[in-house]
Design an enzyme around this catalytic site. Structure first.
Site, PDB file in Angstrom:
ATOM      1  N   SER A 211      43.238  -4.370  39.956  1.00 15.27           N
ATOM      2  CA  SER A 211      43.187  -3.661  38.680  1.00 15.27           C
ATOM      3  C   SER A 211      43.685  -4.598  37.573  1.00 15.27           C
ATOM      4  O   SER A 211      43.130  -5.671  37.377  1.00 15.27           O
ATOM      5  CB  SER A 211      44.002  -2.366  38.762  1.00 15.27           C
ATOM      6  OG  SER A 211      43.811  -1.565  37.625  1.00 15.27           O
ATOM      7  N   ASP A 447      34.966   2.860  42.772  1.00 17.15           N
ATOM      8  CA  ASP A 447      36.027   2.674  41.778  1.00 17.15           C
ATOM      9  C   ASP A 447      35.600   3.381  40.496  1.00 17.15           C
ATOM     10  O   ASP A 447      34.581   3.040  39.905  1.00 17.15           O
ATOM     11  CB  ASP A 447      36.231   1.184  41.522  1.00 17.15           C
ATOM     12  CG  ASP A 447      37.459   0.884  40.670  1.00 17.15           C
ATOM     13  OD1 ASP A 447      37.717   1.635  39.708  1.00 17.15           O
ATOM     14  OD2 ASP A 447      38.154  -0.091  40.965  1.00 17.15           O
ATOM     15  N   HIS A 486      39.728   3.223  43.600  1.00 14.86           N
ATOM     16  CA  HIS A 486      40.354   2.158  42.823  1.00 14.86           C
ATOM     17  C   HIS A 486      41.451   1.462  43.629  1.00 14.86           C
ATOM     18  O   HIS A 486      42.534   2.009  43.824  1.00 14.86           O
ATOM     19  CB  HIS A 486      40.927   2.732  41.532  1.00 14.86           C
ATOM     20  CG  HIS A 486      41.488   1.704  40.607  1.00 14.86           C
ATOM     21  ND1 HIS A 486      40.752   0.625  40.169  1.00 14.86           N
ATOM     22  CD2 HIS A 486      42.722   1.573  40.035  1.00 14.86           C
ATOM     23  CE1 HIS A 486      41.505  -0.111  39.365  1.00 14.86           C
ATOM     24  NE2 HIS A 486      42.682   0.438  39.278  1.00 14.86           N
TER      25      HIS A 486
END
Length: 559
Positions: A211, A447, A486
């Site tokens: 991320s 995601d 994610h």
């Protein structure tokens, strides 16, 4: 012949000829390049001395020694006992910002008593503002045993501010620190402290993050290409301060517009789709895509086969029921998965892949949330809007209403910060490639915030600028994880050791032909299932026989 020595307690020290010692070291390391293990006679004293011996300017340091056998916080298993190590907590460039708040670049560096010569920088995420536990693994999956426990020196940083709110965006220096400066300063300080503690520099340096941490890894490959030998960038937020945040606003507007209203006429975002609605979509996606990898097993490994999915196949012919979607729901899904556009149809970010992981809790938590009231708790609102109004807009605009986002004019307000924060523009990585650096991209197909298509787009541009896919795979590889949300979660084999994969590539020259992945016993969909993750554009294809739960029944294939 010169002698080599291991830095071990004096009473146990031996001096061996290099011709004898090197084969022993190579054997201990499994072949390839040897890594010397460094150990000192009195690690607690060496830890305490770091505060005074460190050659760092404008930096406050404190140290604490953790004796061997200490249980990792929250750990329960035998493997959760930590080795003896020194924890160095630092604050670089303490100052008062223009907003009157106290700032510093905080970091935590753990230095094991028995150091294997490796340095690992673990990335952050979100708005940062916290020090990641350096006794843990990176934020990609959970398949790497504690690097600290393996002998790595491990560091994390708060990125120059304290607290997970993006309110630091009022201070220009804090913005720069969050973009790149804090990571630079932390890496330099860490390597200096390592040299002070062990008497030598790291043999190998690694970065691993997901991320925001993935963005940080990409930032290092571009701004500071000589800092790391290997960088693993999971779900890299390459366009977070421009495209991905624009998409989050677009998606919120689409979903909110079809959400049911409360008694006062306010929309309840979480109810735009029920869990059963999302499961309906996931089932239909698999019905279209799953068999394209050779077997129907609940995982659509051939990701290109899903591009033709159309949610219109689920549209009700009459009133809404549990077995179909309303026309409004179908329209919202089409708009969201196609990606945001301005009024003349220009794409502002890539669309989302169709993948069955959209029915998982991790997808809902970002897009719709679980609030039963008109006060939404989706992370598009709680996290992304916070970052947008405080940091990504220049100047900040704290009164901004995300439901009024203007897709013609508001992206321009994000351009100035995107130029220093985002990492999608450099699609050559010439300096990093030249110094011999290795790069791993890892991205979940479900995601909901950073599209796997964006990573694929970047990787294909990188390949076009570096002599094609085969040549690019000599230094950079991409691994897509079907079903994964994610950074982890979802109906996926989302547990794998990306750090060891990178170590093998950097130190032994073993480029990853696949990454062994598994679903944990607690996985609600495929407990204990194993799969090979394959380097793009390959995917895991069923051989035609064998258990669908076993990775040995699959082979990486391009067709």
């Amino acid at each position: 012949m010169p002698s080599l020595s291991l830095d071990i307690p004096i009473a146990q020290r031996v001096e061996l000829p290099a011709a004898v010692l090197l084969p022993l070291l190579l054997s201990a390391c499994g072949g390839g390049n040897a890594v010397l293990v460094t150990e000192s006679a009195n690690p607690a004293a060496a830890c305490a001395a770091l505060s005074t011996n460190a050659q760092l300017s404008n930096t406050n340091l404190s140290t604490s020694y953790v004796p061997p056998g200490t249980r990792r916080p929250g750990g329960a298993a035998t493997g959760d006992f930590l080795p003896g190590h020194c924890v160095v907590t630092g604050a670089i460039n303490p100052r008062v910002g223009v907003d009157g708040k106290n700032y510093a670049i905080g970091f935590q560096l753990s230095l094991p008593d028995r150091w294997n010569g490796r340095f690992l920088f673990i990335g952050g995420g979100g708005n940062d503002g916290i020090l990641r536990d350096t006794s843990l693994s990176s934020s990609i999956s959970g398949g790497t045993p504690s690097p600290l426990g393996q002998g790595f020196a491990v560091v994390s940083t708060d990125a120059g501010h304290t607290g997970t709110s993006a309110s630091f965006g009022a201070d220009p220096q804090a913005r720069t620190d969050h973009a790149y400066n804090s990571y630079d300063k932390t890496a330099v300080a860490s390597k200096s402290l390592i040299s002070t503690r062990y008497g030598r520099k790291p043999d190998y340096s690694y970065f691993s993050g997901c991320s925001g941490g993935g963005r940080q890894g990409m930032m290092f490959s571009q701004r500071f290409p000589d800092y790391f030998d290997g960088i693993t960038a999971g779900a890299p937020a390459m366009r977070v301060s421009s495209g991905a945040t624009v998409a989050a606003m677009w998606n919120t507007i689409q979903f909110n517009a079809i959400a049911p209203q409360d008694a006062s006429g306010n929309r309840i975002l979480s109810k735009a789709f029920s869990n059963s609605d999302l499961k309906l979509v996931a089932t239909a996606v698999n019905a279209t895509c799953d068999a394209a990898d050779g077997v129907v097993d609940g995982l659509a490994q051939n990701v290109n086969a899903c591009k033709a999915f159309d949610p219109a196949v689920l549209q009700c012919t009459g009133g809404k029921t549990d077995s179909c979607l309303s026309s409004a729901q179908v329209g919202a899904l089409k708009s969201v998965f196609a990606g945001p556009r301005n009024s003349v149809g220009k794409a502002l970010y890539t669309g989302q892949p169709w993948d069955a992981g959209l029915a998982a809790p991790g997808w809902r938590s970002w897009t719709l949330g679980n609030s039963t009231t008109a006060t939404p708790d989706a992370r598009y609102i709680t996290l992304m809007v916070d970052a947008l109004v405080n940091e990504f807009f220049t100047p900040p605009d704290l009164s901004f209403n995300p439901l009024a986002f203007n897709f013609d004019t508001d992206p321009a307000r994000m351009a100035a910060y995107s130029a220093v924060y985002d990492t999608y523009a450099d699609d050559k990585l010439a300096a990093y490639k030249q110094r011999g650096g290795k790069l791993l991209f890892i991205h979940g197909m479900s995601d909901p915030i950073f599209s796997a298509f964006d990573t694929v787009d970047y990787y294909e541009r990188l390949a076009a600028n570096n002599g094609g896919m085969a040549a690019t795979q000599n230094f950079a590889r991409t691994f897509l994880v079907p079903g994964m949300n994610h950074c982890s979660g979802g109906p996926a084999t989302d547990n794998f050791d990306s750090i060891q994969t990178m170590v093998d590539w950097v130190e032994k020259g073993i480029a990853p032909q696949s990454i062994a992945a598994k679903a944990l016993p607690t996985n609600a969909d495929f407990p204990n299932r194993t799969r090979p993750l394959c380097p793009y554009p390959q995917f895991a294809k069923y051989k035609g026989s064998g258990s669908v739960e076993d990775a040995s029944s699959f082979v990486c294939s391009a067709s």
